[in-house]
Design a protein around this motif. Structure first.
Motif, PDB file in Angstrom:
ATOM      1  N   LYS A 195     -14.552  24.146  -6.708  1.00 39.64           N
ATOM      2  CA  LYS A 195     -15.758  23.331  -6.807  1.00 39.64           C
ATOM      3  C   LYS A 195     -16.573  23.440  -5.525  1.00 39.64           C
ATOM      4  N   ASP A 196     -15.907  23.440  -4.366  1.00 38.61           N
ATOM      5  CA  ASP A 196     -16.613  23.556  -3.086  1.00 38.61           C
ATOM      6  C   ASP A 196     -17.321  24.907  -2.975  1.00 38.61           C
ATOM      7  N   PRO A 205     -13.306  19.203 -11.522  1.00 47.82           N
ATOM      8  CA  PRO A 205     -12.343  18.508 -10.668  1.00 47.82           C
ATOM      9  C   PRO A 205     -12.497  18.961  -9.209  1.00 47.82           C
ATOM     10  N   GLU A 206     -12.147  18.088  -8.302  1.00 50.68           N
ATOM     11  CA  GLU A 206     -12.223  18.389  -6.872  1.00 50.68           C
ATOM     12  C   GLU A 206     -11.285  19.541  -6.532  1.00 50.68           C
ATOM     13  N   GLY A 207     -11.697  20.354  -5.578  1.00 51.11           N
ATOM     14  CA  GLY A 207     -10.854  21.455  -5.146  1.00 51.11           C
ATOM     15  C   GLY A 207     -11.685  22.557  -4.504  1.00 51.11           C
TER      16      GLY A 207
END
Length: 165
Positions: free
Chosen positions: A148-149, A143-145
């Motif tokens: 993840k970055d 999931p994006e967040g």
């Protein structure tokens, strides 16, 4: 077959070395620190280490470029300095001793010994130019967040070090 001594007595087997004493009870960390720090402080006292490490902050950048603290022994701080600076340091000695003692928190230095043996410090190497960060690695099943970055950036650096783009 074992050999017997010539004097007619039997040799006793060597006794095993005694086991080190163990503390089976809880002890505070403060009780353990002296045993750990003693070997390090045999070479330099804590005050000397602090003075050497913080020298530029204590005396300022001008004097730090022209002087180097060599050692602290029995309240005498030995300073290596360039020839012309020695005369200036003699006049600044009381103020300099006050600054050093304030930085240490106690009266560690009572006098200065000036030695004209300053070896110029090598110029600091220029840091390498910053390169653009590599493109992040794609992680489709997360999931994006911020996690993840961070993982995508870490993957890009690992891939870059491995020589792949």
């Amino acid at each position: 077959m074992t050999k017997e001594p010539t004097n007619g007595k039997r040799a006793r087997p060597a006794a095993p070395p005694p086991e080190p004493a163990r503390a089976w009870s809880m002890r505070s960390l403060g009780a353990l620190i002296p045993n750990v720090a003693r070997p390090a402080f045999r070479k330099q006292s804590p005050a000397a280490v602090q003075i050497i490490a913080d020298w530029a902050d204590i005396v300022g950048p001008e004097l730090a470029r022209a002087t180097v603290p060599r050692r602290l022994s029995a309240g005498v701080l030995t300073l290596g300095c360039a020839g012309p600076v020695a005369m200036e340091l003699q006049h600044l000695a009381p103020a300099l001793i006050g600054r050093i003692n304030r930085a240490c928190g106690h009266d560690a230095v009572r006098s200065l010994k000036l030695v004209q043996d300053l070896v110029p410090r090598p110029a600091a190497a220029a840091p390498p130019p910053r390169q653009a960060p590599p493109p992040p690695v794609a992680i489709p099943d997360m999931p994006e967040g911020p996690l993840k970055d961070a993982l995508a950036a870490l993957g890009a650096r690992v891939r870059e070090r491995a020589g792949r783009r």
